[in-house]
Design a protein around this motif. Structure first.
Motif, mmCIF file in Angstrom:
data_model
loop_
_atom_site.group_PDB
_atom_site.id
_atom_site.type_symbol
_atom_site.label_atom_id
_atom_site.label_comp_id
_atom_site.label_asym_id
_atom_site.label_seq_id
_atom_site.Cartn_x
_atom_site.Cartn_y
_atom_site.Cartn_z
ATOM 1 N N GLY A 165 -4.714 8.627 -2.246
ATOM 2 C CA GLY A 165 -3.281 8.898 -2.306
ATOM 3 C C GLY A 165 -2.470 7.880 -1.514
ATOM 4 N N VAL A 166 -2.980 7.486 -0.361
ATOM 5 C CA VAL A 166 -2.280 6.478 0.457
ATOM 6 C C VAL A 166 -2.318 5.121 -0.242
ATOM 7 C CG1 VAL A 166 -2.340 5.230 2.652
ATOM 8 C CG2 VAL A 166 -2.598 7.714 2.623
ATOM 9 N N TYR A 167 -3.458 4.780 -0.867
ATOM 10 C CA TYR A 167 -3.522 3.520 -1.629
ATOM 11 C C TYR A 167 -2.513 3.541 -2.775
ATOM 12 C CZ TYR A 167 -8.009 2.514 0.707
ATOM 13 O OH TYR A 167 -8.994 2.271 1.623
ATOM 14 N N ALA A 168 -2.418 4.665 -3.458
ATOM 15 C CA ALA A 168 -1.449 4.784 -4.558
ATOM 16 C C ALA A 168 -0.026 4.637 -4.026
ATOM 17 C CB ALA A 168 -1.626 6.117 -5.274
ATOM 18 N N MET A 169 0.251 5.266 -2.876
ATOM 19 C CA MET A 169 1.578 5.153 -2.270
ATOM 20 C C MET A 169 1.884 3.691 -1.934
ATOM 21 S SD MET A 169 2.988 6.790 1.287
ATOM 22 C CE MET A 169 1.871 5.808 2.261
ATOM 23 N N ALA A 170 0.909 2.984 -1.358
ATOM 24 C CA ALA A 170 1.118 1.579 -0.994
ATOM 25 C C ALA A 170 1.348 0.731 -2.245
ATOM 26 C CB ALA A 170 -0.078 1.063 -0.198
ATOM 27 N N ALA A 171 0.594 1.001 -3.302
ATOM 28 C CA ALA A 171 0.769 0.242 -4.543
ATOM 29 C C ALA A 171 2.149 0.494 -5.151
ATOM 30 C CB ALA A 171 -0.329 0.616 -5.540
#
Length: 170
Positions: free
Chosen positions: A141-147
């Protein structure tokens, strides 16, 4: 105001401290653990950015929400969630709130107080989120947020909503 490199260094140190501050997570019987909670970080960016773009008046509502929610969340972090916390530490949010309100954004002291309150509130929200979703799902979820954030920055879609949010007042 401090120079840009000094500001970035200070914010980086603050971020590192925020990761180290909270005590170990707990599981809540009344709140089900679910991978769906990992959608909160990326969804929050999308909802706020496009919500403010479509409904500029919602920025004032978000400012009110922050004014009402940040101090108790910061108090929760200080009084219960940070390592070695004591309930009376929660009172530390009172002078921070007063300083942030009185000194305002035009002074370094006001900015530091507001940043400390926001950071502590993020500790509380992060701790609660970690308590209801497994780490590997939250990481995604954090990777998706960063992307999503990088894509919005690259497409220059943040300037409008950011300007609206900055001008919002409770």
């Amino acid at each position: 105001m401090p120079s840009f490199p000094v500001s970035i260094a200070a914010l980086s140190l603050l971020q590192a401290a925020l990761v180290a501050l909270p005590r170990p997570r707990e599981r809540f019987g009344w709140m089900p653990e679910s991978p769906s909670w990992a959608l909160v970080p990326p969804a929050s960016i999308l909802i706020v950015v496009f919500g403010v773009e479509l409904l500029p008046g919602s920025a004032d509502g978000l400012a009110w929400l922050a004014l009402v929610a940040v101090p108790p969340l910061a108090a929760l972090a200080l009084g219960w969630l940070v390592r070695g916390a004591r309930p009376w530490w929660a009172l530390g949010t009172v002078p921070l709130f007063i300083l942030a309100a009185v000194a305002g954004q035009d002074s370094l002291a006001g900015e530091i107080a507001a940043t400390a309150l926001s950071a502590l509130a993020c500790v509380a929200l992060g701790w609660l989120l970690v308590s209801v979703v497994r780490a590997h799902w939250l990481r995604r979820g954090v990777y998706a947020m960063a992307a999503i954030d990088a894509a919005l920055v690259g497409a220059e879609l943040l300037q409008g909503p950011s300007g609206i949010l900055v001008s919002a007042e409770p």
